[in-house]
Design an enzyme around this catalytic site. Sequence first.
Site, PDB file in Angstrom:
ATOM      1  N   GLU A 175       0.837  -1.198   0.000  1.00  0.00           N
ATOM      2  CA  GLU A 175       0.000   0.000   0.000  1.00  0.00           C
ATOM      3  C   GLU A 175       0.874   1.250   0.000  1.00  0.00           C
ATOM      4  OE1 GLU A 175       0.799   1.598   2.910  1.00  0.00           O
ATOM      5  OE2 GLU A 175       1.813  -0.241   3.511  1.00  0.00           O
ATOM      6  N   GLU A 318       4.598  -0.255   1.139  1.00  0.00           N
ATOM      7  CA  GLU A 318       4.657  -0.433  -0.311  1.00  0.00           C
ATOM      8  C   GLU A 318       4.597  -1.899  -0.747  1.00  0.00           C
ATOM      9  OE1 GLU A 318       7.758   1.664  -2.374  1.00  0.00           O
ATOM     10  OE2 GLU A 318       7.690   3.366  -1.009  1.00  0.00           O
TER      11      GLU A 318
END
Length: 354
Positions: A175, A318
């Site tokens: 994310e 991420e």
Amino acid sequence: MITGKELEKLKIIPPDAQIYAQVKASWDKIAKPLDGLGQFETMFAQIGAITGSSSLSIEKKVILTMCADNGIVAEGVSQSGQEVTAVVAGFMGQQASSVGKMARRAGVDVIPVDIGINTKETMPGVRDCKVMQGTRDFLQEPAMTEEEALQALSVGIDLVRECKDKGYQLIGTGEMGIGNTTTSSAVASVLLGDEPAEITGRGAGLTNEGLERKIHAIEKAIAVNRPKWDDPVDVLAKVGGFDLAAMAGAFLGGAIYHVPVVIDGVIAAAAAAAAGRIAPAATDYMLAAHVSAEPASIWLLDLIGVTPAIQAGLRLGEGTGALALFPLLDMALSIYRDMDTFAEMEIEEYKPLV
């Protein structure tokens, strides 16, 4: 788009227990100490059970990185402004962010997804699945409507189906979204039944004053919105984010399409916990890469019932933590595939100690 009624009726077929046992038995015949590779042996037994085959393969791997903005940033809960989300997502599209650099080294694909970035621009290399330009400030009103949350869930489910169709055998979640440690702490607080002060961390590096402001915002938002702990879609809609909802959909998609999906850090863990509340059997299709530095991480993983492979204080996000697991799995699989057995070496097998 999946509906609430369809979610309620969602039937998840459990992974194949017989294949799980076969893979575990094969590990025990390899010339090494019993359980010598610890959690990695269990993970591959689970992967075999999920895919329905003891001929294990994870050659083609991908990280799905869900990118979205969060209206709660307006309350000063983050060190950075929302504009940073779009900047980092743009670098992801060029494979130039942290996850892109690591993925290139590991031979893994990354698909950054705009599920709700606060921009009208289309970013090259970023998949456009935008529901809207960021959530609302959940201190003032629910972050999303139920329909918007279901739309984001559907995106995650559909992306897993698409990845399976393209031959991906292992999917990692990731994310990017300024303010999403606040949303994940809010979701975790409701699902765990714990006070926000006990499970909320500093995210990307808040001061003591900033942390207090973040905790107070979560406490007030939960009191105002009153999300229902036993209705995970309601929780995601009222105090979650589009990235969380899309990742929850990806975890459900893994269970629907029999693809193992890896939990990254605390934000992905909050999404996984929501998915597990929607369909409890879906947790059998989840693997945990690591336990992050955020306080809620280990409690969420315990709630889901998964054991993390890595403990290194990671907090980058991420999908980097999920990605860090992949080369370790590749190395473990090389032993499963290529190592001689006790019989081939003419050595007596180890026996479990009672």
